[in-house]
Write a protein that holds these residues in place. Sequence first.
Motif, PDB file in Angstrom:
ATOM      1  N   GLU A 193      49.457  34.608  36.847  1.00  0.00           N
ATOM      2  CA  GLU A 193      49.191  33.152  36.786  1.00  0.00           C
ATOM      3  C   GLU A 193      47.725  32.922  35.979  1.00  0.00           C
ATOM      4  O   GLU A 193      47.095  34.280  35.606  1.00  0.00           O
ATOM      5  N   VAL A 194      47.455  31.915  35.782  1.00  0.00           N
ATOM      6  CA  VAL A 194      46.222  31.642  34.872  1.00  0.00           C
ATOM      7  C   VAL A 194      45.058  31.767  35.937  1.00  0.00           C
ATOM      8  O   VAL A 194      44.950  31.298  37.265  1.00  0.00           O
ATOM      9  N   TYR A 195      43.993  32.748  35.677  1.00  0.00           N
ATOM     10  CA  TYR A 195      42.773  32.742  36.546  1.00  0.00           C
ATOM     11  C   TYR A 195      41.710  31.644  36.967  1.00  0.00           C
ATOM     12  O   TYR A 195      41.659  30.804  35.931  1.00  0.00           O
ATOM     13  N   GLU A 196      41.515  31.548  38.115  1.00  0.00           N
ATOM     14  CA  GLU A 196      40.274  30.607  37.939  1.00  0.00           C
ATOM     15  C   GLU A 196      39.114  31.257  37.381  1.00  0.00           C
ATOM     16  O   GLU A 196      38.901  32.347  37.662  1.00  0.00           O
ATOM     17  N   THR A 197      38.144  30.224  36.936  1.00  0.00           N
ATOM     18  CA  THR A 197      36.834  30.869  36.343  1.00  0.00           C
ATOM     19  C   THR A 197      35.991  30.641  37.459  1.00  0.00           C
ATOM     20  O   THR A 197      35.690  29.785  37.932  1.00  0.00           O
ATOM     21  N   ILE A 198      35.268  31.777  38.011  1.00  0.00           N
ATOM     22  CA  ILE A 198      34.462  31.961  39.165  1.00  0.00           C
ATOM     23  C   ILE A 198      33.065  31.699  38.566  1.00  0.00           C
ATOM     24  O   ILE A 198      32.610  32.577  37.603  1.00  0.00           O
ATOM     25  N   TYR A 199      32.240  30.823  39.136  1.00  0.00           N
ATOM     26  CA  TYR A 199      30.787  30.673  38.761  1.00  0.00           C
ATOM     27  C   TYR A 199      29.945  31.330  39.895  1.00  0.00           C
ATOM     28  O   TYR A 199      29.487  30.662  40.690  1.00  0.00           O
ATOM     29  N   ASP A 200      29.873  32.704  39.933  1.00  0.00           N
ATOM     30  CA  ASP A 200      29.113  33.313  40.899  1.00  0.00           C
ATOM     31  C   ASP A 200      27.499  33.394  40.426  1.00  0.00           C
ATOM     32  O   ASP A 200      27.038  34.663  40.579  1.00  0.00           O
ATOM     33  N   PHE A 201      26.897  32.543  40.309  1.00  0.00           N
ATOM     34  CA  PHE A 201      25.589  32.565  40.008  1.00  0.00           C
ATOM     35  C   PHE A 201      25.073  31.012  40.244  1.00  0.00           C
ATOM     36  O   PHE A 201      25.942  29.994  40.646  1.00  0.00           O
ATOM     37  N   GLY A 202      23.650  30.861  40.318  1.00  0.00           N
ATOM     38  CA  GLY A 202      23.097  29.561  40.498  1.00  0.00           C
ATOM     39  C   GLY A 202      21.711  29.327  39.476  1.00  0.00           C
ATOM     40  O   GLY A 202      21.304  30.470  39.079  1.00  0.00           O
ATOM     41  N   VAL A 248      35.092  27.276  30.969  1.00  0.00           N
ATOM     42  CA  VAL A 248      36.381  27.824  31.537  1.00  0.00           C
ATOM     43  C   VAL A 248      37.211  28.775  30.560  1.00  0.00           C
ATOM     44  O   VAL A 248      36.994  28.580  29.410  1.00  0.00           O
ATOM     45  N   TYR A 249      37.663  29.768  31.466  1.00  0.00           N
ATOM     46  CA  TYR A 249      38.211  30.974  30.646  1.00  0.00           C
ATOM     47  C   TYR A 249      39.586  30.935  31.119  1.00  0.00           C
ATOM     48  O   TYR A 249      39.851  31.855  32.189  1.00  0.00           O
ATOM     49  N   PRO A 250      40.739  30.418  30.644  1.00  0.00           N
ATOM     50  CA  PRO A 250      41.854  30.383  31.380  1.00  0.00           C
ATOM     51  C   PRO A 250      43.029  31.421  31.027  1.00  0.00           C
ATOM     52  O   PRO A 250      44.030  31.168  30.650  1.00  0.00           O
ATOM     53  N   ALA A 251      42.397  32.553  30.836  1.00  0.00           N
ATOM     54  CA  ALA A 251      43.225  33.783  30.796  1.00  0.00           C
ATOM     55  C   ALA A 251      44.314  34.139  31.782  1.00  0.00           C
ATOM     56  O   ALA A 251      44.357  33.534  32.937  1.00  0.00           O
ATOM     57  N   ARG A 252      45.440  34.651  31.663  1.00  0.00           N
ATOM     58  CA  ARG A 252      46.609  35.042  32.464  1.00  0.00           C
ATOM     59  C   ARG A 252      46.440  36.557  33.095  1.00  0.00           C
ATOM     60  O   ARG A 252      45.490  37.190  32.284  1.00  0.00           O
ATOM     61  N   GLY A 291      39.890  35.010  41.200  1.00  0.00           N
ATOM     62  CA  GLY A 291      39.531  34.674  39.939  1.00  0.00           C
ATOM     63  C   GLY A 291      38.809  35.700  39.180  1.00  0.00           C
ATOM     64  O   GLY A 291      38.421  36.848  39.529  1.00  0.00           O
ATOM     65  N   LEU A 292      38.674  35.020  37.949  1.00  0.00           N
ATOM     66  CA  LEU A 292      37.570  35.973  37.065  1.00  0.00           C
ATOM     67  C   LEU A 292      35.981  35.787  37.237  1.00  0.00           C
ATOM     68  O   LEU A 292      35.802  34.654  36.925  1.00  0.00           O
ATOM     69  N   ASP A 293      35.313  36.415  37.739  1.00  0.00           N
ATOM     70  CA  ASP A 293      33.789  36.415  37.858  1.00  0.00           C
ATOM     71  C   ASP A 293      32.964  36.440  36.512  1.00  0.00           C
ATOM     72  O   ASP A 293      33.740  36.877  35.537  1.00  0.00           O
ATOM     73  N   HIS A 294      32.022  36.175  36.491  1.00  0.00           N
ATOM     74  CA  HIS A 294      31.363  36.136  35.341  1.00  0.00           C
ATOM     75  C   HIS A 294      30.976  37.603  34.743  1.00  0.00           C
ATOM     76  O   HIS A 294      30.821  37.697  33.503  1.00  0.00           O
ATOM     77  N   VAL A 330      43.533  42.157  33.516  1.00  0.00           N
ATOM     78  CA  VAL A 330      43.712  42.801  34.573  1.00  0.00           C
ATOM     79  C   VAL A 330      42.380  43.162  35.117  1.00  0.00           C
ATOM     80  O   VAL A 330      41.527  43.909  34.592  1.00  0.00           O
ATOM     81  N   GLN A 331      41.591  42.316  36.309  1.00  0.00           N
ATOM     82  CA  GLN A 331      40.266  42.803  36.638  1.00  0.00           C
ATOM     83  C   GLN A 331      40.241  43.601  37.768  1.00  0.00           C
ATOM     84  O   GLN A 331      41.092  43.866  38.620  1.00  0.00           O
ATOM     85  N   LEU A 332      39.332  44.605  37.801  1.00  0.00           N
ATOM     86  CA  LEU A 332      39.200  45.754  38.770  1.00  0.00           C
ATOM     87  C   LEU A 332      37.770  45.392  39.394  1.00  0.00           C
ATOM     88  O   LEU A 332      36.783  45.230  38.683  1.00  0.00           O
ATOM     89  N   SER A 333      37.663  45.975  40.646  1.00  0.00           N
ATOM     90  CA  SER A 333      36.615  45.943  41.250  1.00  0.00           C
ATOM     91  C   SER A 333      35.669  47.291  41.239  1.00  0.00           C
ATOM     92  O   SER A 333      36.403  48.471  40.806  1.00  0.00           O
ATOM     93  N   VAL A 334      34.281  47.447  41.814  1.00  0.00           N
ATOM     94  CA  VAL A 334      33.838  48.574  41.618  1.00  0.00           C
ATOM     95  C   VAL A 334      33.279  48.733  43.076  1.00  0.00           C
ATOM     96  O   VAL A 334      33.025  47.936  43.631  1.00  0.00           O
ATOM     97  N   ASN A 335      33.026  50.121  43.288  1.00  0.00           N
ATOM     98  CA  ASN A 335      32.175  50.631  44.635  1.00  0.00           C
ATOM     99  C   ASN A 335      30.955  51.037  44.078  1.00  0.00           C
ATOM    100  O   ASN A 335      30.934  52.270  43.773  1.00  0.00           O
TER     101      ASN A 335
END
Length: 255
Positions: A56-65, A75-79, A106-109, A127-132
């Motif tokens: 699906e198309v990712y939500e664009t996450i605004y993880d900042f203020g 908006v970055y509407p990548a699938r 979704g896709l974070d910044h 394909v987005q991946l997390s880090v530890n």
Amino acid sequence: MISPLFIAHGSPMMAIDDNECALFLQEYGRTLKPKAIVLFSAHWETEVTAISSSDEVYETIYDFGGFPKELFEVVYPARGSSEVASVVAERFEAAGIDYVKNTNRGLDHGSWVVLSRLFPDADIPVVQLSVNPYAPAEQQYRIGEALRGLCEQDILVIGSGATVHNLRILNWGSTAVEPWAVAFDDWIVDRMQKRQLDDLFHYEERAPEARRAVPRAEHFVPILIAFGSGDPDHEPEVIHRSYEFGSLSYLCMKF
């Protein structure tokens, strides 16, 4: 074939402000034509590596203020690509690396700021991946190593973070570069180009100004992952290097 990259995403403002790194990425992206993108973001932290698995198309996450309204309108509407996510999962299984699949994030910044500059049309599956950030440096390298060779399938691996990233000591009005930040980056580049893995796996003790440059490892580990995913016969190359606010590094490398 397309080489893995480490891209410094610095401030989210890079999505709308034409700083040196943003302009570089804008031009560099025109030279790349990946079939898909696998991106490790400093802004998605999990204990076990998470793989976005969706078509699906990712939500664009605004993880900042605290930033201008204009930035929250990007908006970055990548699938996504469940097929490429499965390729990544198979590589991790073969290497004995634990993972989980995530179907709704979704896709974070850490992702969309970089990608909006490299590939503004948002027409390449991501394909987005997390880090530890708490995993040892050697484990970060091994995660990348499990993905070595994806470049032969024209899948672009990107580590998105920053080598020198200490927001508490930024000099917001400065146009001069802090020598200690340069020294840390110099050391990292030198050890990567010489493939001195033992030094890199112990960078916290051996690199100059490591504790000041990397107060917390979430932004640093993507460079180790990207480095691990690269061809060991290819000398790592600095493709861009600039700084903002005294010490915020925009070092970018190709592996």
